[in-house]
Motif scaffolding. Structure first.
Motif, PDB file in Angstrom:
ATOM      1  N   ARG A  10      84.161 -72.988  -4.710  1.00 43.60           N
ATOM      2  CA  ARG A  10      83.771 -71.611  -5.024  1.00 43.60           C
ATOM      3  C   ARG A  10      84.940 -70.654  -4.853  1.00 43.60           C
ATOM      4  N   VAL A  11      85.723 -70.922  -3.837  1.00 37.56           N
ATOM      5  CA  VAL A  11      86.881 -70.055  -3.599  1.00 37.56           C
ATOM      6  C   VAL A  11      87.855 -70.174  -4.769  1.00 37.56           C
ATOM      7  N   ALA A  46      86.515 -68.280  -7.570  1.00 40.51           N
ATOM      8  CA  ALA A  46      86.649 -66.845  -7.331  1.00 40.51           C
ATOM      9  C   ALA A  46      88.063 -66.376  -7.648  1.00 40.51           C
ATOM     10  N   VAL A 104      89.233 -63.765 -10.576  1.00 38.48           N
ATOM     11  CA  VAL A 104      90.029 -62.554 -10.358  1.00 38.48           C
ATOM     12  C   VAL A 104      91.275 -62.572 -11.242  1.00 38.48           C
ATOM     13  N   LEU A 124      90.339 -61.886 -14.778  1.00 36.47           N
ATOM     14  CA  LEU A 124      90.066 -60.465 -14.960  1.00 36.47           C
ATOM     15  C   LEU A 124      91.357 -59.658 -15.003  1.00 36.47           C
ATOM     16  N   VAL A 128      95.643 -53.702 -21.834  1.00 35.79           N
ATOM     17  CA  VAL A 128      96.462 -52.490 -21.749  1.00 35.79           C
ATOM     18  C   VAL A 128      97.747 -52.643 -22.564  1.00 35.79           C
ATOM     19  N   LEU A 134      95.399 -45.298 -18.944  1.00 40.45           N
ATOM     20  CA  LEU A 134      94.613 -46.444 -19.404  1.00 40.45           C
ATOM     21  C   LEU A 134      94.713 -47.606 -18.420  1.00 40.45           C
ATOM     22  N   GLU A 135      95.962 -47.907 -18.026  1.00 40.66           N
ATOM     23  CA  GLU A 135      96.173 -49.015 -17.101  1.00 40.66           C
ATOM     24  C   GLU A 135      95.476 -48.728 -15.768  1.00 40.66           C
ATOM     25  N   VAL A 183      91.765 -49.357 -16.139  1.00 41.16           N
ATOM     26  CA  VAL A 183      91.424 -50.782 -16.229  1.00 41.16           C
ATOM     27  C   VAL A 183      91.403 -51.391 -14.829  1.00 41.16           C
ATOM     28  N   SER A 214      88.006 -52.699 -12.967  1.00 39.94           N
ATOM     29  CA  SER A 214      88.021 -54.097 -12.510  1.00 39.94           C
ATOM     30  C   SER A 214      87.731 -54.168 -11.018  1.00 39.94           C
ATOM     31  N   LEU A 245      84.477 -56.188  -8.667  1.00 35.62           N
ATOM     32  CA  LEU A 245      84.675 -57.352  -7.803  1.00 35.62           C
ATOM     33  C   LEU A 245      83.700 -57.459  -6.628  1.00 35.62           C
ATOM     34  N   TRP A 297      77.190 -63.392  -5.588  1.00 32.82           N
ATOM     35  CA  TRP A 297      77.417 -64.833  -5.464  1.00 32.82           C
ATOM     36  C   TRP A 297      77.145 -65.304  -4.041  1.00 32.82           C
ATOM     37  N   ALA A 298      77.518 -64.468  -3.078  1.00 34.28           N
ATOM     38  CA  ALA A 298      77.313 -64.819  -1.673  1.00 34.28           C
ATOM     39  C   ALA A 298      75.825 -64.941  -1.361  1.00 34.28           C
ATOM     40  N   VAL A 319      84.407 -66.585   2.496  1.00 35.59           N
ATOM     41  CA  VAL A 319      85.808 -66.581   2.074  1.00 35.59           C
ATOM     42  C   VAL A 319      85.951 -65.864   0.729  1.00 35.59           C
ATOM     43  N   VAL A 320      84.994 -66.118  -0.175  1.00 34.18           N
ATOM     44  CA  VAL A 320      85.035 -65.454  -1.481  1.00 34.18           C
ATOM     45  C   VAL A 320      84.953 -63.933  -1.310  1.00 34.18           C
ATOM     46  N   VAL A 334      88.355 -62.830  -0.429  1.00 34.44           N
ATOM     47  CA  VAL A 334      89.249 -62.846  -1.590  1.00 34.44           C
ATOM     48  C   VAL A 334      89.001 -61.604  -2.453  1.00 34.44           C
ATOM     49  N   SER A 340      91.673 -58.647  -3.153  1.00 32.08           N
ATOM     50  CA  SER A 340      92.039 -58.334  -4.537  1.00 32.08           C
ATOM     51  C   SER A 340      91.890 -56.844  -4.806  1.00 32.08           C
ATOM     52  N   MET A 351      94.731 -54.217  -6.057  1.00 28.45           N
ATOM     53  CA  MET A 351      94.513 -53.334  -7.204  1.00 28.45           C
ATOM     54  C   MET A 351      94.684 -51.868  -6.828  1.00 28.45           C
TER      55      MET A 351
END
Lengths: 145, 122
Positions: A22-23, A26, A30, A33, A41, B67-68, B71, B75, B79, B86-87, B97-98, B101, B105, B109
């Motif tokens: 799953r990790v 994931a 990411v 995405l 862009v 724009l960037e 995005v 995004s 997340l 999902w958890a 852990v997910v 992550v 992330s 960003m």
């Protein structure tokens, strides 16, 4: 593949991905995405500056998306799709990564694979290796997992 | 983008991410604590969206590509809910852990968004 005869699709384990897989999914999600967003862009705002690099970015992004889906979906077909897409990514990061260092003029604009994915914390380099390792250990056989 | 807010957001995302990673590797299933941490991360992103919509009207516009920036922002907003969903579907240590992550992330960003807003084209 022998599992084709031994297991009709319905009886196969419902999730190829559980546990630590799953990790992996994931992180793939990411990355997919991020690559998709960035390539969107680049193409919208400055495609004409570097059509090759940005087309490559878009292709890479789509392949990451397919790989993510293939990792999640059960069954032999998706398993092969996962192998193909992950092998493609690995080839891409090695070839483009090497070329971008040996001959920077070829890729003056960043792609997800330039410098072995430096712009993405080298995740594009590490992830296919982990993915292939995971796939090798988790063949979709009947009753597995 | 309000710079100090972005830094707070970055700190919260990284803290939440590390917390979830540590608890996940320690074998904990997603809990109120870890899901709550993700909820805070998401809440700050929603606030960031409001700020990003309002800021240009007050003369605070991105130096780089709007724009960037957007995005990344959209995004990032996707997340935490995805990871949390999902958890809840499959509760085990790896779900935690997910979550980590996803939070990390978001941190990356936010940092990119801060760069785009403040220094990209200066």
């Amino acid at each position: 593949m022998e599992s084709l005869q031994s297991a009709p699709p319905e009886t196969r384990t419902p999730t190829t991905m559980s546990g630590i897989g799953r990790v992996l999914v994931a992180v793939y999600g990411v990355l997919a995405l991020a690559a998709l967003g960035r390539s969107f862009v680049q193409i919208v705002s400055k495609y004409e500056e570097a059509p090759l690099a940005y087309a490559l970015s878009a292709l890479a992004a789509v392949v990451y998306v397919v790989a993510t889906i293939a990792l999640v979906r059960p069954g032999v077909v998706w398993y092969r799709v996962a192998w193909a897409t992950i092998a493609f990514e690995f080839t891409g990061v090695i070839v483009v990564g090497t070329l971008s260092i040996v001959d920077p003029a070829l890729f003056p604009h960043d792609t997800v694979w330039s410098w072995f994915g430096r712009g993405y914390l080298f995740i594009p380099l590490v992830l296919p290796v982990l993915g292939m390792w995971w796939l090798a250990k988790h063949r979709p056989t009947a009753g597995a997992e | 983008m309000i710079e100090w807010f972005a830094w707070v957001q970055l700190a919260v995302a990284v803290t939440a991410g590390l917390l979830c990673l540590v608890l996940g590797f320690a074998g904990r299933v997603p809990s109120d604590l870890t899901l709550g941490a993700l909820a805070v991360v998401e809440l700050l992103i929603l606030v960031q969206i409001v700020i990003a919509i309002a800021a240009p009207a007050f003369g605070n516009s991105p130096t780089g590509s709007a724009l960037e920036f957007w995005v990344y922002l959209v995004s990032a907003a996707l997340l935490p809910p995805a990871a949390a969903f999902w958890a809840l579907l499959e509760r085990n240590r790896w779900s935690t852990v997910v979550l980590g992550v996803a939070a990390l992330s978001v941190g990356v960003m936010v940092y990119r968004m801060l760069q785009i807003w403040t220094v990209q084209s200066v």
